[in-house]
Design a protein around this motif. Structure first.
Motif, PDB file in Angstrom:
ATOM      1  N   ARG A 106       0.818  -1.222   0.000  1.00  0.00           N
ATOM      2  CA  ARG A 106       0.000   0.000   0.000  1.00  0.00           C
ATOM      3  C   ARG A 106       0.846   1.264   0.000  1.00  0.00           C
ATOM      4  O   ARG A 106       0.438   2.298  -0.528  1.00  0.00           O
ATOM      5  N   GLU A 107       2.049   1.188   0.588  1.00  0.00           N
ATOM      6  CA  GLU A 107       2.928   2.351   0.583  1.00  0.00           C
ATOM      7  C   GLU A 107       3.299   2.747  -0.846  1.00  0.00           C
ATOM      8  O   GLU A 107       3.408   3.935  -1.167  1.00  0.00           O
ATOM      9  N   VAL A 108       3.469   1.744  -1.690  1.00  0.00           N
ATOM     10  CA  VAL A 108       3.846   1.999  -3.085  1.00  0.00           C
ATOM     11  C   VAL A 108       2.708   2.681  -3.833  1.00  0.00           C
ATOM     12  O   VAL A 108       2.934   3.552  -4.681  1.00  0.00           O
ATOM     13  N   GLU A 109       1.474   2.319  -3.500  1.00  0.00           N
ATOM     14  CA  GLU A 109       0.336   2.946  -4.180  1.00  0.00           C
ATOM     15  C   GLU A 109       0.213   4.416  -3.796  1.00  0.00           C
ATOM     16  O   GLU A 109      -0.170   5.247  -4.618  1.00  0.00           O
ATOM     17  N   VAL A 110       0.553   4.748  -2.546  1.00  0.00           N
ATOM     18  CA  VAL A 110       0.585   6.157  -2.149  1.00  0.00           C
ATOM     19  C   VAL A 110       1.656   6.888  -2.954  1.00  0.00           C
ATOM     20  O   VAL A 110       1.429   7.971  -3.494  1.00  0.00           O
ATOM     21  N   ALA A 111       2.836   6.273  -3.062  1.00  0.00           N
ATOM     22  CA  ALA A 111       3.929   6.881  -3.824  1.00  0.00           C
ATOM     23  C   ALA A 111       3.540   7.050  -5.288  1.00  0.00           C
ATOM     24  O   ALA A 111       3.817   8.089  -5.906  1.00  0.00           O
ATOM     25  N   ARG A 112       2.890   6.049  -5.846  1.00  0.00           N
ATOM     26  CA  ARG A 112       2.483   6.113  -7.253  1.00  0.00           C
ATOM     27  C   ARG A 112       1.533   7.284  -7.496  1.00  0.00           C
ATOM     28  O   ARG A 112       1.646   8.004  -8.502  1.00  0.00           O
ATOM     29  N   ALA A 113       0.616   7.497  -6.555  1.00  0.00           N
ATOM     30  CA  ALA A 113      -0.352   8.589  -6.696  1.00  0.00           C
ATOM     31  C   ALA A 113       0.337   9.948  -6.632  1.00  0.00           C
ATOM     32  O   ALA A 113       0.013  10.863  -7.393  1.00  0.00           O
TER      33      ALA A 113
ATOM     34  N   ALA B   2       2.421   4.801   9.010  1.00  0.00           N
ATOM     35  CA  ALA B   2       1.104   4.207   9.212  1.00  0.00           C
ATOM     36  C   ALA B   2       0.367   4.877  10.370  1.00  0.00           C
ATOM     37  O   ALA B   2       0.971   5.238  11.384  1.00  0.00           O
ATOM     38  N   ASP B   3      -0.944   5.044  10.189  1.00  0.00           N
ATOM     39  CA  ASP B   3      -1.753   5.593  11.274  1.00  0.00           C
ATOM     40  C   ASP B   3      -2.139   4.481  12.244  1.00  0.00           C
ATOM     41  O   ASP B   3      -1.653   3.340  12.139  1.00  0.00           O
ATOM     42  N   ALA B   4      -2.999   4.788  13.196  1.00  0.00           N
ATOM     43  CA  ALA B   4      -3.365   3.813  14.227  1.00  0.00           C
ATOM     44  C   ALA B   4      -4.037   2.582  13.646  1.00  0.00           C
ATOM     45  O   ALA B   4      -3.989   1.499  14.234  1.00  0.00           O
ATOM     46  N   ALA B   5      -4.656   2.725  12.462  1.00  0.00           N
ATOM     47  CA  ALA B   5      -5.323   1.586  11.820  1.00  0.00           C
ATOM     48  C   ALA B   5      -4.396   0.828  10.869  1.00  0.00           C
ATOM     49  O   ALA B   5      -4.816  -0.149  10.241  1.00  0.00           O
ATOM     50  N   GLY B   6      -3.139   1.285  10.762  1.00  0.00           N
ATOM     51  CA  GLY B   6      -2.183   0.608   9.895  1.00  0.00           C
ATOM     52  C   GLY B   6      -2.186   1.099   8.463  1.00  0.00           C
ATOM     53  O   GLY B   6      -1.496   0.525   7.606  1.00  0.00           O
ATOM     54  N   ASN B   7      -2.940   2.158   8.171  1.00  0.00           N
ATOM     55  CA  ASN B   7      -2.997   2.693   6.807  1.00  0.00           C
ATOM     56  C   ASN B   7      -1.829   3.642   6.560  1.00  0.00           C
ATOM     57  O   ASN B   7      -1.573   4.537   7.372  1.00  0.00           O
ATOM     58  N   PRO B   8      -1.103   3.487   5.442  1.00  0.00           N
ATOM     59  CA  PRO B   8       0.014   4.391   5.166  1.00  0.00           C
ATOM     60  C   PRO B   8      -0.468   5.803   4.855  1.00  0.00           C
ATOM     61  O   PRO B   8      -1.404   6.005   4.088  1.00  0.00           O
ATOM     62  N   VAL B   9       0.180   6.773   5.477  1.00  0.00           N
ATOM     63  CA  VAL B   9      -0.156   8.185   5.296  1.00  0.00           C
ATOM     64  C   VAL B   9       1.092   8.902   4.778  1.00  0.00           C
ATOM     65  O   VAL B   9       2.200   8.677   5.277  1.00  0.00           O
ATOM     66  N   LEU B  10       0.915   9.759   3.798  1.00  0.00           N
ATOM     67  CA  LEU B  10       2.037  10.474   3.202  1.00  0.00           C
ATOM     68  C   LEU B  10       2.616  11.490   4.183  1.00  0.00           C
ATOM     69  O   LEU B  10       1.884  12.291   4.765  1.00  0.00           O
ATOM     70  N   LEU B  11       3.940  11.462   4.353  1.00  0.00           N
ATOM     71  CA  LEU B  11       4.631  12.453   5.163  1.00  0.00           C
ATOM     72  C   LEU B  11       5.261  13.534   4.290  1.00  0.00           C
ATOM     73  O   LEU B  11       5.014  14.720   4.471  1.00  0.00           O
ATOM     74  N   GLU B  12       6.111  13.111   3.353  1.00  0.00           N
ATOM     75  CA  GLU B  12       6.813  14.076   2.519  1.00  0.00           C
ATOM     76  C   GLU B  12       7.398  13.397   1.288  1.00  0.00           C
ATOM     77  O   GLU B  12       7.429  12.171   1.190  1.00  0.00           O
ATOM     78  N   VAL B  13       7.854  14.230   0.361  1.00  0.00           N
ATOM     79  CA  VAL B  13       8.537  13.758  -0.841  1.00  0.00           C
ATOM     80  C   VAL B  13       9.865  14.481  -0.938  1.00  0.00           C
ATOM     81  O   VAL B  13       9.936  15.700  -0.776  1.00  0.00           O
ATOM     82  N   ASN B  14      10.934  13.722  -1.147  1.00  0.00           N
ATOM     83  CA  ASN B  14      12.245  14.294  -1.425  1.00  0.00           C
ATOM     84  C   ASN B  14      12.511  14.143  -2.916  1.00  0.00           C
ATOM     85  O   ASN B  14      12.599  13.016  -3.408  1.00  0.00           O
ATOM     86  N   THR B  15      12.612  15.259  -3.622  1.00  0.00           N
ATOM     87  CA  THR B  15      12.789  15.195  -5.078  1.00  0.00           C
ATOM     88  C   THR B  15      14.255  14.974  -5.435  1.00  0.00           C
ATOM     89  O   THR B  15      14.810  15.600  -6.335  1.00  0.00           O
TER      90      THR B  15
END
Length: 307
Positions: free
Chosen positions: A209-216, A233-246
């Motif tokens: 799921r982390e990769v799908e966030v990155a892909r988006a 990941a939040d309390a439910a285990g869902n990946p949440v975006l923090l930042e992007v390093n270009t």
């Protein structure tokens, strides 16, 4: 010095500036470079990207325009933009004064989550603090790699700073942090590896799921080259975006050691070659070693021998 060829970039001296982009373009042309991954002066290089293309040099500078690099560097604006695009992000508020800091802490706490803070611009997690009300201040001195602090202690120290840092205050996410190293081609993810750190080791895998966030994110910002996406990941285990390093992450070597050589994949992409399979059948754990390893060619160069 372990490279096949190396040279020193010129620098401005005696008050005389030089055109870095022009120098890079002429050097790449003279050396018949087919692809260039930009690390310095990226905005200046992006401004003449078409000139690189005309000379047959595929330039990758993390993004297609300087505005996107600026957006990713200013994490408060970045969060707003990603939230508008429907990408899960942690709530983030910029704070440049003691009053703004106090207000931001209160606003984030009001969302029902714990609060953390870090510099608006920084690397390697320096300056990150997780606020724990009532925490004994001595833990700052008695706990190895401590990154927790009582918010009142932090505010008191911040108020004493001669030059207060520019900060961002965020929701603290309790789950696993993931670093997604990505090779992308003008908004399309073409290769990746996910790294999750634990003590002196990192677990590397592909997919998830982390990769799908990155892909988006890559598609939304049309990122280009070798970049890095951070999630937690939040309390439910869902990946949440923090930042992007270009730009490439300093830990990309861990992925290569695990079997996903992203710098090589990026080079092949830039040269129009087939990248091949970069997936891992199962996670690979890489542990840092304190042993010393000899690099014969570099040693020879340092000693003035023929490499």
């Amino acid at each position: 010095m372990a490279a096949d060829e190396y040279f020193v970039e010129p620098s401005s001296s005696a008050g005389q500036d030089f055109d870095y982009a022009e120098w890079a373009l002429n050097t790449a042309t003279a050396k018949r470079v087919g692809g260039m991954v930009a690390m310095r002066h990226r905005k200046a290089l992006i401004a003449v990207r078409d000139q690189f293309s005309v000379r047959g040099v595929r330039l990758a500078a993390g993004a297609a325009d300087a505005e996107t690099i600026d957006l990713c560097d200013h994490k408060d604006r970045f969060t707003v933009a990603m939230k508008a695009a429907g990408i899960p992000v942690t709530e983030t508020i910029a704070a440049n004064t003691i009053d703004e800091l106090k207000s931001a802490i209160a606003d984030i706490a009001a969302t029902g989550t714990e609060v953390c803070v870090k510099p608006s611009v920084g690397v390697f997690g320096r300056g990150f603090w997780h606020f724990v009300p009532g925490l004994n201040p001595f833990s700052l001195f008695s706990t190895l790699d401590c990154n927790q602090v009582d918010p009142d202690v932090y505010l008191e120290a911040y108020a004493r700073a001669e030059t207060p840092a520019k900060l961002i205050v965020m929701q603290f996410l309790p789950g696993i942090e993931s670093s997604v190293d990505c090779v992308c081609d003008n908004g399309t993810l073409v290769a990746h590896a996910v790294r999750q750190k634990s003590s002196d080791r990192q677990t590397v895998f592909t997919g998830g799921r982390e990769v799908e966030v990155a892909r988006a994110v890559i598609a939304e910002l049309k990122l280009d080259g070798l970049i890095n996406v951070q999630t937690k990941a939040d309390a439910a285990g869902n990946p949440v975006l923090l930042e992007v390093n270009t730009r490439p992450s300093g830990g990309v070597g861990f992925s290569a050691a695990a079997g996903v050589n992203l710098p090589l994949a990026c080079a092949r992409m830039l040269l129009g070659e087939r990248i091949g399979d970069t997936s891992l059948a199962s996670p690979v754990v890489i542990r840092r070693s304190d042993a010393t390893y000899a690099l014969p060619r570099a040693t020879a160069a340092l000693n003035g021998w023929a490499a």
